[in-house]
Design a protein around this motif. Structure first.
Motif, PDB file in Angstrom:
ATOM      1  N   ARG A  13     -73.251 -15.055  69.783  1.00  0.00           N
ATOM      2  CA  ARG A  13     -73.488 -15.710  71.061  1.00  0.00           C
ATOM      3  C   ARG A  13     -72.161 -15.949  71.783  1.00  0.00           C
ATOM      4  O   ARG A  13     -71.209 -16.473  71.198  1.00  0.00           O
ATOM      5  N   ILE A  14     -72.129 -15.591  73.075  1.00  0.00           N
ATOM      6  CA  ILE A  14     -70.899 -15.650  73.865  1.00  0.00           C
ATOM      7  C   ILE A  14     -71.162 -16.393  75.171  1.00  0.00           C
ATOM      8  O   ILE A  14     -72.186 -16.179  75.827  1.00  0.00           O
ATOM      9  N   LEU A  15     -70.218 -17.254  75.561  1.00  0.00           N
ATOM     10  CA  LEU A  15     -70.247 -17.941  76.846  1.00  0.00           C
ATOM     11  C   LEU A  15     -69.089 -17.416  77.692  1.00  0.00           C
ATOM     12  O   LEU A  15     -67.931 -17.497  77.282  1.00  0.00           O
ATOM     13  N   GLY A  28     -74.251  -6.529  69.800  1.00  0.00           N
ATOM     14  CA  GLY A  28     -75.343  -7.352  69.283  1.00  0.00           C
ATOM     15  C   GLY A  28     -75.365  -8.772  69.813  1.00  0.00           C
ATOM     16  O   GLY A  28     -76.229  -9.560  69.420  1.00  0.00           O
ATOM     17  N   ALA A  29     -74.465  -9.093  70.718  1.00  0.00           N
ATOM     18  CA  ALA A  29     -74.320 -10.483  71.161  1.00  0.00           C
ATOM     19  C   ALA A  29     -75.261 -10.828  72.307  1.00  0.00           C
ATOM     20  O   ALA A  29     -75.504 -10.006  73.198  1.00  0.00           O
ATOM     21  N   GLU A  30     -75.761 -12.054  72.302  1.00  0.00           N
ATOM     22  CA  GLU A  30     -76.438 -12.638  73.457  1.00  0.00           C
ATOM     23  C   GLU A  30     -75.395 -13.394  74.266  1.00  0.00           C
ATOM     24  O   GLU A  30     -74.601 -14.155  73.712  1.00  0.00           O
ATOM     25  N   SER A  54     -75.510  -1.072  83.874  1.00  0.00           N
ATOM     26  CA  SER A  54     -74.888   0.217  83.558  1.00  0.00           C
ATOM     27  C   SER A  54     -74.463   0.292  82.097  1.00  0.00           C
ATOM     28  O   SER A  54     -74.307   1.383  81.542  1.00  0.00           O
ATOM     29  N   ALA A  55     -74.278  -0.879  81.475  1.00  0.00           N
ATOM     30  CA  ALA A  55     -73.937  -0.928  80.051  1.00  0.00           C
ATOM     31  C   ALA A  55     -75.182  -1.030  79.177  1.00  0.00           C
ATOM     32  O   ALA A  55     -75.081  -1.104  77.945  1.00  0.00           O
ATOM     33  N   GLY A  56     -76.369  -1.045  79.812  1.00  0.00           N
ATOM     34  CA  GLY A  56     -77.623  -1.118  79.075  1.00  0.00           C
ATOM     35  C   GLY A  56     -77.834  -2.435  78.358  1.00  0.00           C
ATOM     36  O   GLY A  56     -78.464  -2.473  77.296  1.00  0.00           O
ATOM     37  N   ALA A  57     -77.343  -3.531  78.952  1.00  0.00           N
ATOM     38  CA  ALA A  57     -77.371  -4.814  78.241  1.00  0.00           C
ATOM     39  C   ALA A  57     -78.067  -5.926  79.004  1.00  0.00           C
ATOM     40  O   ALA A  57     -77.890  -7.108  78.669  1.00  0.00           O
ATOM     41  N   THR A  58     -78.856  -5.597  80.001  1.00  0.00           N
ATOM     42  CA  THR A  58     -79.488  -6.628  80.830  1.00  0.00           C
ATOM     43  C   THR A  58     -80.310  -7.610  80.013  1.00  0.00           C
ATOM     44  O   THR A  58     -80.326  -8.820  80.299  1.00  0.00           O
ATOM     45  N   ASP A  59     -80.977  -7.133  78.981  1.00  0.00           N
ATOM     46  CA  ASP A  59     -81.848  -8.014  78.194  1.00  0.00           C
ATOM     47  C   ASP A  59     -81.073  -8.960  77.285  1.00  0.00           C
ATOM     48  O   ASP A  59     -81.664  -9.856  76.665  1.00  0.00           O
ATOM     49  N   ARG A  60     -79.753  -8.810  77.233  1.00  0.00           N
ATOM     50  CA  ARG A  60     -78.942  -9.677  76.369  1.00  0.00           C
ATOM     51  C   ARG A  60     -78.133 -10.709  77.149  1.00  0.00           C
ATOM     52  O   ARG A  60     -77.390 -11.491  76.552  1.00  0.00           O
ATOM     53  N   VAL A  61     -78.263 -10.714  78.480  1.00  0.00           N
ATOM     54  CA  VAL A  61     -77.430 -11.605  79.297  1.00  0.00           C
ATOM     55  C   VAL A  61     -78.302 -12.583  80.073  1.00  0.00           C
ATOM     56  O   VAL A  61     -79.299 -12.200  80.682  1.00  0.00           O
ATOM     57  N   ARG A  62     -77.911 -13.854  80.045  1.00  0.00           N
ATOM     58  CA  ARG A  62     -78.532 -14.893  80.862  1.00  0.00           C
ATOM     59  C   ARG A  62     -77.512 -15.348  81.892  1.00  0.00           C
ATOM     60  O   ARG A  62     -76.364 -15.657  81.555  1.00  0.00           O
ATOM     61  N   TRP A  63     -77.908 -15.396  83.165  1.00  0.00           N
ATOM     62  CA  TRP A  63     -77.003 -15.817  84.222  1.00  0.00           C
ATOM     63  C   TRP A  63     -77.308 -17.241  84.672  1.00  0.00           C
ATOM     64  O   TRP A  63     -78.477 -17.607  84.857  1.00  0.00           O
ATOM     65  N   VAL A  64     -76.261 -18.026  84.850  1.00  0.00           N
ATOM     66  CA  VAL A  64     -76.368 -19.376  85.371  1.00  0.00           C
ATOM     67  C   VAL A  64     -75.499 -19.454  86.620  1.00  0.00           C
ATOM     68  O   VAL A  64     -74.277 -19.278  86.542  1.00  0.00           O
ATOM     69  N   CYS A  65     -76.101 -19.697  87.778  1.00  0.00           N
ATOM     70  CA  CYS A  65     -75.338 -19.864  89.011  1.00  0.00           C
ATOM     71  C   CYS A  65     -75.036 -21.348  89.157  1.00  0.00           C
ATOM     72  O   CYS A  65     -75.913 -22.137  89.509  1.00  0.00           O
ATOM     73  N   ALA A  66     -73.791 -21.717  88.869  1.00  0.00           N
ATOM     74  CA  ALA A  66     -73.414 -23.131  88.889  1.00  0.00           C
ATOM     75  C   ALA A  66     -71.904 -23.251  88.950  1.00  0.00           C
ATOM     76  O   ALA A  66     -71.167 -22.391  88.459  1.00  0.00           O
ATOM     77  N   ASP A  67     -71.438 -24.322  89.548  1.00  0.00           N
ATOM     78  CA  ASP A  67     -70.033 -24.702  89.495  1.00  0.00           C
ATOM     79  C   ASP A  67     -69.730 -25.102  88.050  1.00  0.00           C
ATOM     80  O   ASP A  67     -70.424 -25.944  87.478  1.00  0.00           O
ATOM     81  N   GLY A  68     -68.705 -24.515  87.469  1.00  0.00           N
ATOM     82  CA  GLY A  68     -68.381 -24.811  86.077  1.00  0.00           C
ATOM     83  C   GLY A  68     -68.140 -26.278  85.814  1.00  0.00           C
ATOM     84  O   GLY A  68     -68.338 -26.757  84.697  1.00  0.00           O
ATOM     85  N   ARG A  69     -67.716 -27.020  86.851  1.00  0.00           N
ATOM     86  CA  ARG A  69     -67.467 -28.445  86.677  1.00  0.00           C
ATOM     87  C   ARG A  69     -68.745 -29.217  86.408  1.00  0.00           C
ATOM     88  O   ARG A  69     -68.695 -30.353  85.920  1.00  0.00           O
TER      89      ARG A  69
END
Length: 220
Positions: free
Chosen positions: A47-49, A68-70, A90-105
């Motif tokens: 798991r990667i942030l 293999g990482a989410e 293009s890397a064939g990894a859409t199903d492994r990535v979750r997007w959060v639209c937010a200010d990191g603060r």
């Protein structure tokens, strides 16, 4: 995975598409090289942030180097996230990535949820006070024995390289303050901040006259 939308920064939205070319004009390939140069030194993790990756060129390479990482990608620009999604596809990894639209603060990861935190040319968006508040919180999401991967600008201390870096970095901060909601006016001494955190450096690479540094830290 389904992304979470909160807010989108209009300034970063405006510069999303030309950003790659603006970067190339100012720094050539140095920033992209620095983003990815130590990825091969990381172990495979689960798991990667990723915080503030912008247009997704680093995220794309992480998807390839960590098959293999989410991955959770946090960015405050919807336009940047759209570019990230295209590159991740293009890397064939859409199903492994979750997007959060937010200010990191305003983003708080769950404690000990991730094996790796990645920030590249993101920490320089914050003041020393903000980093003292928020970086420990982001790192709290990394398990003991996990890793922190960071690429950032560094101010050389002497010689013509120091003068060049000072001019370039001042111009960069001025541009981003005028175009976005950037609050920082100067380069923060990250070494002093890192020394206060529960991290130990395990690898580093420097580029562009020691003005750009990539580091891997272990988290304890």
């Amino acid at each position: 995975m389904v992304g979470v939308t909160e807010t989108s920064d209009g300034g970063y939205d405006r510069i999303a598409r030309p950003y790659r070319w603006l970067e190339w004009i100012a720094f050539g390939q140095s920033l992209q090289h620095s983003r990815i140069c130590l990825l091969s030194e990381l172990p495979l993790v689960d798991r990667i942030l990723v915080m503030g990756d912008g247009d997704g060129r680093l995220l794309q390479q992480i998807c390839r180097s960590q098959p293999g990482a989410e991955i959770t990608s946090v960015d405050q620009s919807l336009a940047m996230i759209d570019l990230q999604k295209s590159r991740v596809a293009s890397a064939g990894a859409t199903d492994r990535v979750r997007w959060v639209c937010a200010d990191g603060r305003q983003f708080s990861p769950a404690s000990n949820e991730y094996d790796l935190l990645v920030t590249a040319f993101y920490l320089d968006c914050f003041t020393e006070f903000e980093l003292g508040q928020h970086l420990p919180r982001w790192l709290s999401g990394v398990k003991n024995g996990g890793f922190f991967y960071v690429a950032e600008f560094v101010q050389p201390t002497s010689g013509w390289r120091a003068i060049r870096a000072r001019v370039m970095l001042a111009a960069m901060h001025l541009f981003f303050r005028r175009q976005t909601s950037l609050t920082n006016h100067r380069l923060v001494d990250l070494t002093a901040i890192f020394d206060l955190l529960p991290i130990d450096e395990v690898n580093r690479a420097e580029r562009s006259g020691n003005m750009i540094r990539t580091q891997i830290f272990s988290v304890r």
